[in-house]
Design an enzyme around this catalytic site. Structure first.
Site, PDB file in Angstrom:
ATOM      1  N   ARG A 230      -9.771   4.165  18.327  1.00  0.00           N
ATOM      2  CA  ARG A 230      -8.586   3.980  19.173  1.00  0.00           C
ATOM      3  C   ARG A 230      -7.323   4.388  18.422  1.00  0.00           C
ATOM      4  O   ARG A 230      -7.007   3.785  17.392  1.00  0.00           O
ATOM      5  CB  ARG A 230      -8.501   2.520  19.644  1.00  0.00           C
ATOM      6  N   HIS A 234      -3.844  -1.087  22.099  1.00  0.00           N
ATOM      7  CA  HIS A 234      -4.756  -1.481  23.179  1.00  0.00           C
ATOM      8  C   HIS A 234      -4.050  -1.386  24.532  1.00  0.00           C
ATOM      9  O   HIS A 234      -4.597  -0.897  25.504  1.00  0.00           O
ATOM     10  CB  HIS A 234      -5.222  -2.917  22.919  1.00  0.00           C
ATOM     11  N   TYR A 243      -3.521  -5.150  12.465  1.00  0.00           N
ATOM     12  CA  TYR A 243      -4.955  -5.132  12.188  1.00  0.00           C
ATOM     13  C   TYR A 243      -5.578  -3.741  11.999  1.00  0.00           C
ATOM     14  O   TYR A 243      -6.645  -3.606  11.437  1.00  0.00           O
ATOM     15  CB  TYR A 243      -5.712  -5.871  13.308  1.00  0.00           C
TER      16      TYR A 243
HETATM   17  C1  LIG Z   1     -14.415 -11.523  30.473  1.00  0.00           C
HETATM   18  C2  LIG Z   1     -13.185 -11.171  29.709  1.00  0.00           C
HETATM   19  N1  LIG Z   1     -12.976 -11.713  28.501  1.00  0.00           N
HETATM   20  C3  LIG Z   1     -11.884 -11.402  27.790  1.00  0.00           C
HETATM   21  C4  LIG Z   1     -10.944 -10.547  28.296  1.00  0.00           C
HETATM   22  C5  LIG Z   1      -9.685 -10.196  27.495  1.00  0.00           C
HETATM   23  N2  LIG Z   1      -9.779  -8.794  27.049  1.00  0.00           N
HETATM   24  C6  LIG Z   1      -9.050  -7.827  27.670  1.00  0.00           C
HETATM   25  S1  LIG Z   1      -9.346  -6.315  26.992  1.00  0.00           S
HETATM   26  C7  LIG Z   1     -10.435  -6.936  25.876  1.00  0.00           C
HETATM   27  C8  LIG Z   1     -11.118  -6.020  24.879  1.00  0.00           C
HETATM   28  C9  LIG Z   1     -12.236  -5.196  25.421  1.00  0.00           C
HETATM   29  O1  LIG Z   1     -12.609  -4.239  24.488  1.00  0.00           O
HETATM   30  P1  LIG Z   1     -13.608  -3.075  24.825  1.00  0.00           P
HETATM   31  O2  LIG Z   1     -14.697  -3.559  25.708  1.00  0.00           O
HETATM   32  O3  LIG Z   1     -14.007  -2.443  23.556  1.00  0.00           O
HETATM   33  O4  LIG Z   1     -12.735  -2.055  25.698  1.00  0.00           O
HETATM   34  P2  LIG Z   1     -11.433  -1.242  25.256  1.00  0.00           P
HETATM   35  O5  LIG Z   1     -10.258  -2.117  25.589  1.00  0.00           O
HETATM   36  O6  LIG Z   1     -11.524  -0.952  23.808  1.00  0.00           O
HETATM   37  O7  LIG Z   1     -11.458   0.005  26.094  1.00  0.00           O
HETATM   38  C10 LIG Z   1     -10.569  -8.312  26.024  1.00  0.00           C
HETATM   39  C11 LIG Z   1     -11.426  -9.155  25.185  1.00  0.00           C
HETATM   40  C12 LIG Z   1     -11.175 -10.004  29.585  1.00  0.00           C
HETATM   41  N3  LIG Z   1     -10.343  -9.139  30.145  1.00  0.00           N
HETATM   42  N4  LIG Z   1     -12.312 -10.338  30.262  1.00  0.00           N
END
Ligand SMILES: Cc1ncc(C[n+]2csc(CCOP(=O)(O)OP(=O)(O)O)c2C)c(N)n1
Ligand SMILES: [Mg+2]
Length: 328
Positions: A230, A234, A243
């Site tokens: 990335r 985010h 981080y």
């Molecule tokens: C069920 C759930 N738990 C926690 C969150 C909070 N949250 C939002 S984005 C994220 C990270 C997800 O990372 P990843 O699956 O690697 O996708 P990326 O954002 O890197 O595309 C989290 C934990 C959420 N949206 N839904």
């Protein structure tokens, strides 16, 4: 090298530029207070454009927030997606109109939806397939497991595209899994698992094309792990300096996927300055029109907040709504 005609290579490039410009403009609109929190998709364009390029119009796309602009590849107006980020009801499209499911914010919960739709297509003898996008972090969620397992057991025509950008907000991949690769997980479900360079649009496209063919031929789901790192926060609410590996981000930005494909096409004699400028100008014009259309929409009715939440609104909600309507 996938078998793509010159016109297809140019269309693929045009789609990547459209996604890139949407992302760059959306970040600016956020900074200007014109849209809400925005999940930055910068340098994910090779995955999004490359994978969906393998689909036909009747196939379904299930995006997560990271793929919010993916409807653009189907001709969805930028205004619709901008309205979604503005929390405006005109951003709530009917999935049937574009064969693009609603943008999923809860992590991984759309994987079972996509598996179900794909299985339904199989039961009906419909040749369509579904493609679901999710991140590395989603592979730790129960919903991912349930969806992947069901799709494999039912041999549903599903393509699982895992955008492995190394981070789930601030949680690194090493805290998600002890497996050597995410593609290894496919073995446990009894489906093929492929690992590709997530910044190489042609590699992503080739893997997706093979997966779509397999699904359409009745040979079930495929898991594609598209690997990169990335190179942007985010979302607009995140400060990754706390981080992330800044050197790695710099390196990744130097190899960003749109420029990489552009250089390749120039060397192949497919692209020149004029076409590059036109792709960008067209995309910028589309965004200018999009934000103007979005901002021209009348504000939504605040009653909508509650309309679909309660059959019988509790008295405090009714009071809140009455107050809101008074102060409008
Ligand atoms: C069920 C759930 N738990 C926690 C969150 C909070 N949250 C939002 S984005 C994220 C990270 C997800 O990372 P990843 O699956 O690697 O996708 P990326 O954002 O890197 O595309 C989290 C934990 C959420 N949206 N839904
Ligand atoms: Mg991630």
């Amino acid at each position: 090298m996938p078998e793509l005609a010159e016109s297809e290579l140019l269309e693929l490039y045009r789609r990547m530029v459209l996604l890139r410009v949407f992302d760059e403009r959306a970040l600016v609109y956020h900074r200007q207070g014109r849209i809400g929190t925005y999940a930055i998709a910068w340098n994910h364009e090779a995955i999004q454009a490359g994978a969906t390029f393998a689909l036909g119009e009747d196939d379904w796309i299930f995006p997560s927030y990271r793929e919010s602009p993916i409807g653009l590849v189907r001709g969805m107006p930028p205004a619709t997606i901008l309205q979604w980020w503005r929390g405006h009801p005109s951003g709530w499209w009917n999935p049937r109109d574009w064969n693009v499911a609603s943008i999923c914010v809860p992590i991984g919960t759309h994987v079972p939806h996509a598996a179900g739709l794909a299985w339904g297509k199989k039961l009906k003898g419909d040749p369509g397939v579904a493609m679901v996008f999710f991140g590395d972090g989603a592979t730790s969620e129960g919903a991912f497991h349930e969806g992947a397992n069901l799709a494999a057991v039912m041999q549903a025509p599903l393509v699982l595209v895992c955008n492995n950008n190394g981070w789930a907000i601030s949680t690194p991949l090493s805290a998600q899994t002890h497996a050597k690769t995410l593609a290894d997980k496919a073995v446990g479900y009894g489906m093929p698992g492929v690992r590709v360079d997530g910044l190489d649009v042609l590699a992503v496209h080739e893997a997706a094309h093979e997966a779509v063919e397999r699904a359409r031929n009745g040979d079930g789901p495929t898991f594609i792990e598209a690997v990169h790192y990335r190179a942007a926060p985010h979302a607009t609410a995140d400060d990754p300096r706390a981080y992330i590996d800044a050197e790695r981000v710099q390196e990744e930005r130097e190899h960003e996927c749109v420029g990489r494909f552009e250089r390749y096409l120039r060397e192949a004699g497919v692209l020149d300055d004029g076409l590059v400028a036109k792709a960008r100008t067209d995309a910028e014009d589309a965004m200018r029109t999009g934000i103007a259309e979005a901002e021209a929409e009348p504000p939504p009715d605040p009653a909508l907040l509650f309309e679909h939440a309660y059959a019988d609104p509790p008295p405090e909600i009714a009071a809140m709504l009455a107050k809101e309507l008074r102060h409008g």
